[in-house]
Enzyme design. Structure first.
Site, PDB file in Angstrom:
ATOM      1  N   TYR A  86       0.824  -1.237   0.000  1.00 39.69           N
ATOM      2  CA  TYR A  86       0.000   0.000   0.000  1.00 39.69           C
ATOM      3  C   TYR A  86       0.846   1.269   0.000  1.00 39.69           C
ATOM      4  O   TYR A  86       0.341   2.357  -0.246  1.00 39.69           O
ATOM      5  CB  TYR A  86      -0.989   0.013   1.179  1.00 39.69           C
ATOM      6  CG  TYR A  86      -0.339  -0.045   2.544  1.00 39.69           C
ATOM      7  CD1 TYR A  86       0.321   1.052   3.107  1.00 39.69           C
ATOM      8  CD2 TYR A  86      -0.366  -1.226   3.286  1.00 39.69           C
ATOM      9  CE1 TYR A  86       0.921   0.986   4.343  1.00 39.69           C
ATOM     10  CE2 TYR A  86       0.233  -1.304   4.528  1.00 39.69           C
ATOM     11  CZ  TYR A  86       0.874  -0.191   5.045  1.00 39.69           C
ATOM     12  OH  TYR A  86       1.483  -0.276   6.269  1.00 39.69           O
ATOM     13  N   MET A 212      -1.948  -6.952   5.910  1.00 42.14           N
ATOM     14  CA  MET A 212      -1.578  -6.260   4.670  1.00 42.14           C
ATOM     15  C   MET A 212      -0.167  -6.640   4.207  1.00 42.14           C
ATOM     16  O   MET A 212       0.496  -5.865   3.520  1.00 42.14           O
ATOM     17  CB  MET A 212      -1.679  -4.746   4.894  1.00 42.14           C
ATOM     18  CG  MET A 212      -3.067  -4.314   5.364  1.00 42.14           C
ATOM     19  SD  MET A 212      -3.140  -2.573   5.776  1.00 42.14           S
ATOM     20  CE  MET A 212      -4.726  -2.477   6.637  1.00 42.14           C
ATOM     21  N   SER A 213       0.294  -7.827   4.600  1.00 46.40           N
ATOM     22  CA  SER A 213       1.662  -8.231   4.219  1.00 46.40           C
ATOM     23  C   SER A 213       1.737  -9.744   4.056  1.00 46.40           C
ATOM     24  O   SER A 213       0.713 -10.413   3.931  1.00 46.40           O
ATOM     25  CB  SER A 213       2.637  -7.789   5.317  1.00 46.40           C
ATOM     26  OG  SER A 213       2.416  -8.539   6.490  1.00 46.40           O
TER      27      SER A 213
HETATM   28  N1  HPA Z   1      -6.923  -5.647   9.077  1.00 51.25           N
HETATM   29  C1  HPA Z   1      -5.920  -5.626   8.174  1.00 51.25           C
HETATM   30  N2  HPA Z   1      -4.641  -5.607   8.516  1.00 51.25           N
HETATM   31  C2  HPA Z   1      -4.350  -5.610   9.831  1.00 51.25           C
HETATM   32  C3  HPA Z   1      -5.341  -5.623  10.816  1.00 51.25           C
HETATM   33  C4  HPA Z   1      -6.706  -5.655  10.410  1.00 51.25           C
HETATM   34  O1  HPA Z   1      -7.649  -5.661  11.231  1.00 51.25           O
HETATM   35  N3  HPA Z   1      -4.706  -5.617  12.018  1.00 51.25           N
HETATM   36  C5  HPA Z   1      -3.376  -5.616  11.747  1.00 51.25           C
HETATM   37  N4  HPA Z   1      -3.150  -5.595  10.427  1.00 51.25           N
END
Ligand code: HPA
Length: 275
Positions: A86, A212-213
């Site tokens: 992102y 997100m990883s």
């Molecule tokens: N969603 C997406 N990514 C994340 C979250 C979540 O709730 N918590 C930590 N990384």
């Protein structure tokens, strides 16, 4: 030669003289973990901006350096922080570090992350061994000309999170008296957190945690023949799973609180890895 492979080679060349050893184990630190933790014998730290072509992360709570260290007697290279998709929308940047660590010799890859708990039985602070992943909603990092030097055009992902390593991790957890879950991680692009409806959907297709990883990193690592093990720390309940909305501060805070527990588990696990 493949352009991306050439970049990796150049990056490796640029740190050749600073590398204290050829590493066997690679680790990516997610939010909360740092090389300051007791038990990590740091030998050399190389800031990402001193490695030719290495993308630099801008995320708060991440340390942008490649760390060469001894952990439980094993030669280890650690990414102190990762570059998330992102931040720039560029898949190659997201997987550059993992490919570099493979190129310089690492056979094992341990991925750690903070994740939202989708499974209703998960609590904040829980540790989940990643059993499998869902990559359906992200771009594959293998799209484009195949890097033959790394691996096959069509690599299987049937045992992406090496079964033997998962067993080893469970044995470590038992030895350390740490309760662990085992579940499926789904990567989304972010940076916005999910809606409750999205989370319900991900739960319905088998996801236990969301972040997100990690998945892109696993894909390139498996492509390049690494044995991968992944750990998620549940930093918050995913959207709709509790009344409170997820937020980044909570993610960072939980990471700090659970880091000792994760480190203890990693040290035992690494001690038992075969050379
Ligand atoms: N969603 C997406 N990514 C994340 C979250 C979540 O709730 N918590 C930590 N990384």
């Amino acid at each position: 030669m493949n352009k991306e492979y050439e970049k990796i080679q150049k990056a490796a060349k640029s740190i050749e003289n600073r590398m204290p050893f050829k590493p066997d184990v690679a680790i990516v630190f997610g939010s909360g973990l740092s090389a300051d933790i007791d038990g990590i014998k740091v030998i050399e730290k190389i800031p990402y901006n001193e490695i030719e072509g290495f993308p630099v992360s801008t995320v708060v709570g991440h340390s942008p350096e490649l760390i060469f260290a001894e952990i439980s007697g094993k030669k280890t290279v650690i990414m102190g922080g990762r570059v998330h998709f992102y931040e720039h929308g560029d898949v190659d940047k997201s997987v550059f570090g993992v490919r570099l660590m493979r190129y310089i010799g690492a056979k094992y890859l341990i991925l750690t992350n903070a994740a939202g708990g989708i499974n209703f039985s998960y609590d904040v602070g829980d540790i989940m061994i990643i059993k499998d992943h869902i990559s359906t909603f992200i771009k594959s990092p293998l799209i484009g000309e195949n890097i033959e030097e790394f691996g096959l055009r069509f690599p299987p992902m049937s045992d992406a999170y090496d079964k033997k390593l998962r067993e080893l991790m469970k044995e470590s957890a038992a030895r350390c008296n740490i309760n662990v879950k085992e579940g499926v991680y789904i990567q989304v692009t972010g940076p916005q957190f999910e809606t409750p409806t999205e989370i319900n959907f991900y739960r319905s297709i088998g996801a236990d945690s969301v972040g997100m990883s990690t998945v892109m990193e696993t894909i390139v690592a498996v492509h390049a023949g690494m044995r991968v093990c992944g750990l998620s720390t549940i930093s918050n309940k995913a959207a709709g799973a509790s009344d409170a909305a997820p937020n980044h501060e909570e993610v960072i805070e939980t990471g700090k609180i659970t880091s000792q527990k994760v480190a203890k588990l990693l040290f035992d696990f690494i001690a038992h890895l075969e050379d």
